[in-house]
Design an enzyme around this catalytic site. Sequence first.
Site, PDB file in Angstrom:
ATOM      1  N   THR A  24      44.917  39.152  43.925  1.00 54.51           N
ATOM      2  CA  THR A  24      44.978  39.151  42.455  1.00 54.51           C
ATOM      3  C   THR A  24      45.173  37.749  41.910  1.00 54.51           C
ATOM      4  O   THR A  24      44.700  37.430  40.820  1.00 54.51           O
ATOM      5  CB  THR A  24      46.164  40.044  41.991  1.00 54.51           C
ATOM      6  OG1 THR A  24      45.880  41.373  42.397  1.00 54.51           O
ATOM      7  CG2 THR A  24      46.357  40.018  40.496  1.00 54.51           C
ATOM      8  N   SER A  69      43.342  44.568  50.431  1.00 51.79           N
ATOM      9  CA  SER A  69      43.186  45.930  50.963  1.00 51.79           C
ATOM     10  C   SER A  69      42.035  45.965  51.965  1.00 51.79           C
ATOM     11  O   SER A  69      41.922  46.897  52.757  1.00 51.79           O
ATOM     12  CB  SER A  69      42.897  46.917  49.835  1.00 51.79           C
ATOM     13  OG  SER A  69      43.884  46.797  48.851  1.00 51.79           O
ATOM     14  N   THR A  99      48.761  40.849  47.463  1.00 50.20           N
ATOM     15  CA  THR A  99      50.096  41.373  47.758  1.00 50.20           C
ATOM     16  C   THR A  99      50.053  42.686  48.552  1.00 50.20           C
ATOM     17  O   THR A  99      51.003  42.993  49.273  1.00 50.20           O
ATOM     18  CB  THR A  99      50.896  41.616  46.459  1.00 50.20           C
ATOM     19  OG1 THR A  99      50.167  42.531  45.636  1.00 50.20           O
ATOM     20  CG2 THR A  99      51.158  40.328  45.711  1.00 50.20           C
TER      21      THR A  99
HETATM   22  N1  ASP Z   1      44.725  44.444  45.466  1.00 51.50           N
HETATM   23  C1  ASP Z   1      45.280  43.117  45.396  1.00 51.50           C
HETATM   24  C2  ASP Z   1      45.285  42.536  46.788  1.00 51.50           C
HETATM   25  O1  ASP Z   1      46.133  42.876  47.567  1.00 51.50           O
HETATM   26  C3  ASP Z   1      46.650  43.163  44.832  1.00 51.50           C
HETATM   27  C4  ASP Z   1      47.350  41.819  44.708  1.00 51.50           C
HETATM   28  O2  ASP Z   1      46.903  40.798  45.115  1.00 51.50           O
HETATM   29  O3  ASP Z   1      48.443  41.828  44.135  1.00 51.50           O
HETATM   30  O4  ASP Z   1      44.445  41.734  47.114  1.00 51.50           O
END
Ligand code: ASP
Length: 354
Positions: A24, A69, A99
């Site tokens: 993100t 993911s 994250t």
């Molecule tokens: N879906 C994102 C990822 O893990 C979420 C994030 O970065 O907070 O790449």
Amino acid sequence: MKYKIVNINKTGERSVLIIYTGGTFGMIQDASGALMPFNFGKVVDRVPELRQLDIRLTVISFPKPLDSSNILIQDWKDMAYIIEENYEQYDAFVILHGTDTMAYSASMLSYMLDGLNKPVIFTGAQMPIGSIRSDARENLIAALEIASAHNEGNPIISEVCVYFNYMLLRGSRSQKLRSSTFAAFESENYPVLAEAGIEIEFNYSALKPFVGDSKLTVKNHLDPNVTILKIFPGITEHAVKAILSDKKIKGVVLESFGSGNTMKFDWFLNCLKEAIKEGKIILNVSQCIGGEVEQGKYETSKELNKIGVLSGGDITTEAAVTKMMFLLGSGEKGDRLKHRLTHSIAGEMDQVWE
Ligand code: ASP
């Protein structure tokens, strides 16, 4: 793989290599409003402060930034490879990562980077850098400051960590616990390694000690044939068998209740016994965020000891499943595999470094 390399700052006392994998942190909205990763070049425009830091800074980007993911075993190998290739040239490494699976990646890298004695700090953001209230800038700048912190030339941090929301956590102890607040990560079973306030306060007694003469060896044989069995009241024999009877699976992380308790029904214990007889390794971890597995404390877990289920102590599921991939991939077998699974190899359980 073709990496893009950008030099941001050519002067400064310490040098840090930023490895941009996606997440993100650097996402923008596509035509439908969904978030997708974009290239890092634009990130520097959003954080002009990077040029003011007294740190020599280089960014190396994954050719196609990833939503974490979609992280695969090969991506862990690529991260480790970049660190290995650049180990002598840089004082520290900051990995920008989504994250969602950051705790898995931080755990895995802490096993793969054997003999590490420089900081490797994962960070990311809950809101993209382009959003006015984004946490991306603070997370990146503090991670860089921590990565470049040193005592008489030796790095203060010499392990794999996660920095998020003013806290530095041991990577192999971290877990993403929240998806909608900036305080996304915790390490419930291990103290915070540092807090970033007006000053950065290091919790020296909790840090992995710096070993000057250790040599980095990247261990990149990983075995994907592991799985997780999370039990719940009412789980059927059919569901348990579907997981435990797969012929390819070699290791199972059993997510149990409380301090390591499971149902003591014959059919359930027989399924476990059968799997162990077939050569599968079963490691018991708790579904609770804090606390530890104590097999034998209750009648409902006593039987597990007898049939050969291993106790994972206070390890997280993220650290357990990656540890199994790592140890099985390294070719560990028999009693040595059991010993290594139940003892710390990267500070992921107890407080022992071996
Ligand atoms: N879906 C994102 C990822 O893990 C979420 C994030 O970065 O907070 O790449």
